[in-house]
Design a protein around this motif. Structure first.
Motif, PDB file in Angstrom:
ATOM      1  N   ALA A 212     -21.523  35.016 -37.417  1.00  0.00           N
ATOM      2  CA  ALA A 212     -22.831  34.844 -38.043  1.00  0.00           C
ATOM      3  C   ALA A 212     -23.764  34.203 -37.017  1.00  0.00           C
ATOM      4  O   ALA A 212     -23.318  33.547 -36.076  1.00  0.00           O
ATOM      5  CB  ALA A 212     -22.726  33.977 -39.290  1.00  0.00           C
ATOM      6  N   SER A 213     -25.073  34.394 -37.203  1.00  0.00           N
ATOM      7  CA  SER A 213     -26.033  33.812 -36.268  1.00  0.00           C
ATOM      8  C   SER A 213     -27.267  33.324 -36.998  1.00  0.00           C
ATOM      9  O   SER A 213     -27.580  33.795 -38.091  1.00  0.00           O
ATOM     10  CB  SER A 213     -26.428  34.836 -35.201  1.00  0.00           C
ATOM     11  N   THR A 214     -27.952  32.367 -36.382  1.00  0.00           N
ATOM     12  CA  THR A 214     -29.216  31.864 -36.908  1.00  0.00           C
ATOM     13  C   THR A 214     -30.199  31.741 -35.759  1.00  0.00           C
ATOM     14  O   THR A 214     -29.991  30.938 -34.843  1.00  0.00           O
ATOM     15  CB  THR A 214     -29.036  30.489 -37.583  1.00  0.00           C
ATOM     16  N   ARG A 215     -31.233  32.554 -35.789  1.00  0.00           N
ATOM     17  CA  ARG A 215     -32.220  32.539 -34.705  1.00  0.00           C
ATOM     18  C   ARG A 215     -33.202  31.400 -34.901  1.00  0.00           C
ATOM     19  O   ARG A 215     -33.670  31.140 -36.006  1.00  0.00           O
ATOM     20  CB  ARG A 215     -32.947  33.886 -34.667  1.00  0.00           C
ATOM     21  N   GLY A 216     -33.539  30.709 -33.804  1.00  0.00           N
ATOM     22  CA  GLY A 216     -34.517  29.647 -33.845  1.00  0.00           C
ATOM     23  C   GLY A 216     -33.982  28.314 -34.320  1.00  0.00           C
ATOM     24  O   GLY A 216     -34.768  27.405 -34.620  1.00  0.00           O
ATOM     25  N   ALA A 217     -32.675  28.159 -34.428  1.00  0.00           N
ATOM     26  CA  ALA A 217     -32.080  26.908 -34.889  1.00  0.00           C
ATOM     27  C   ALA A 217     -32.452  25.759 -33.956  1.00  0.00           C
ATOM     28  O   ALA A 217     -32.431  25.893 -32.735  1.00  0.00           O
ATOM     29  CB  ALA A 217     -30.563  27.030 -34.987  1.00  0.00           C
ATOM     30  N   ALA A 218     -32.787  24.615 -34.547  1.00  0.00           N
ATOM     31  CA  ALA A 218     -33.266  23.475 -33.778  1.00  0.00           C
ATOM     32  C   ALA A 218     -32.248  23.000 -32.746  1.00  0.00           C
ATOM     33  O   ALA A 218     -32.606  22.591 -31.640  1.00  0.00           O
ATOM     34  CB  ALA A 218     -33.622  22.329 -34.726  1.00  0.00           C
ATOM     35  N   LYS A 219     -30.976  23.059 -33.071  1.00  0.00           N
ATOM     36  CA  LYS A 219     -29.941  22.535 -32.192  1.00  0.00           C
ATOM     37  C   LYS A 219     -29.854  23.290 -30.876  1.00  0.00           C
ATOM     38  O   LYS A 219     -29.349  22.766 -29.879  1.00  0.00           O
ATOM     39  CB  LYS A 219     -28.599  22.557 -32.902  1.00  0.00           C
ATOM     40  N   CYS A 220     -30.330  24.508 -30.847  1.00  0.00           N
ATOM     41  CA  CYS A 220     -30.235  25.322 -29.642  1.00  0.00           C
ATOM     42  C   CYS A 220     -31.527  25.339 -28.825  1.00  0.00           C
ATOM     43  O   CYS A 220     -31.589  26.003 -27.794  1.00  0.00           O
ATOM     44  CB  CYS A 220     -29.843  26.752 -30.001  1.00  0.00           C
ATOM     45  N   GLN A 221     -32.529  24.636 -29.269  1.00  0.00           N
ATOM     46  CA  GLN A 221     -33.783  24.601 -28.519  1.00  0.00           C
ATOM     47  C   GLN A 221     -33.627  23.779 -27.256  1.00  0.00           C
ATOM     48  O   GLN A 221     -32.914  22.769 -27.262  1.00  0.00           O
ATOM     49  CB  GLN A 221     -34.910  24.022 -29.388  1.00  0.00           C
ATOM     50  N   PRO A 222     -34.288  24.152 -26.151  1.00  0.00           N
ATOM     51  CA  PRO A 222     -34.173  23.395 -24.892  1.00  0.00           C
ATOM     52  C   PRO A 222     -34.863  22.038 -25.004  1.00  0.00           C
ATOM     53  O   PRO A 222     -35.718  21.833 -25.853  1.00  0.00           O
ATOM     54  CB  PRO A 222     -34.875  24.303 -23.879  1.00  0.00           C
TER      55      PRO A 222
END
Length: 222
Positions: A212-222
């Motif tokens: 599964a995936s979630t685009r734009g998730a806060a945890k993955c932001q630089p």
């Protein structure tokens, strides 16, 4: 590929693995979907224009298929290892799955042997649907995608889960007929969170069974 096109594909495959909990990065505008399609290359003689990936030698272990990626497609993984033999095997097979998925996109072949080798059940269906979406649109992939913050949770001798982030800020979609690369501005949707479940088969391969995936998730932001 472009953020626009990735959102379309995320929506198209939403619900395939909605029950899988995500603990790591981000993906499609809150949609949940199957895996990211950002690899390239061919397996078992798929493309003469490709060059062997850095994982080619390792992939030969236990009869694993060789996966070759075109020179314009680059994938990196961090961490590649943890020092724990079981977790390292899972990380390695997960990276090979991602390479095989992009290899299938480049080959325009949802049933590419390398992709089938690393998937089973719902994971296989979701991956094949993803590749078919690219084939139907007449798209392939190009550029660089980074997979980072890869964390393995071992649940038993034959089951485990992973979470990780995909940085697609330098990865793009390319129209096969024209060769035109479709680029968009880098934004939060350039970063995708993935959650996957894997199972060890009788050959010792950690196959992907759910994703599964979630685009734009806060945890993955630089």
């Amino acid at each position: 590929m472009t953020r626009r096109s990735r959102r379309l594909f995320t929506t198209a495959t939403a619900g395939v693995t909605a029950a899988l909990l995500l603990g790591g990065c981000g993906g499609g505008d809150g949609d949940k979907s199957d895996s990211n399609g950002k690899i390239a290359g061919a397996d078992t003689g798929a493309s003469t224009s490709t060059s062997p990936s850095a994982s080619a030698t390792a992939a030969e272990d236990a009869g694993r298929p060789k996966i070759a990626l075109p020179s314009d497609v680059k994938l990196t993984f961090a961490p590649e290892s943890t020092g724990d033999a079981v977790k390292d095997a899972i990380l390695k097979d997960n990276a090979e799955f991602i390479r095989a998925l992009d290899a299938a996109i480049v080959a325009q072949n949802p049933r590419l042997p390398a992709l089938e080798y690393y998937t089973e059940g719902e994971g296989a269906v979701a991956s094949q649907d993803w590749v078919q979406s690219f084939k139907k649109a007449g798209w392939t992939v190009t550029g660089t995608v980074r997979y980072v913050d890869r964390v393995v949770s071992v649940e038993s001798k034959k089951t485990a889960s992973l979470t990780y982030c995909g940085d697609e800020s330098k990865g793009y979609t390319k129209v096969i007929k024209t060769g035109v690369v479709e680029q968009t501005k880098v934004d939060k949707n350039s970063y995708v969170a993935y959650g996957v479940q894997v199972e060890k088969n009788d050959k010792g391969v950690w196959e992907l069974v759910k994703i599964a995936s979630t685009r734009g998730a806060a945890k993955c932001q630089p």
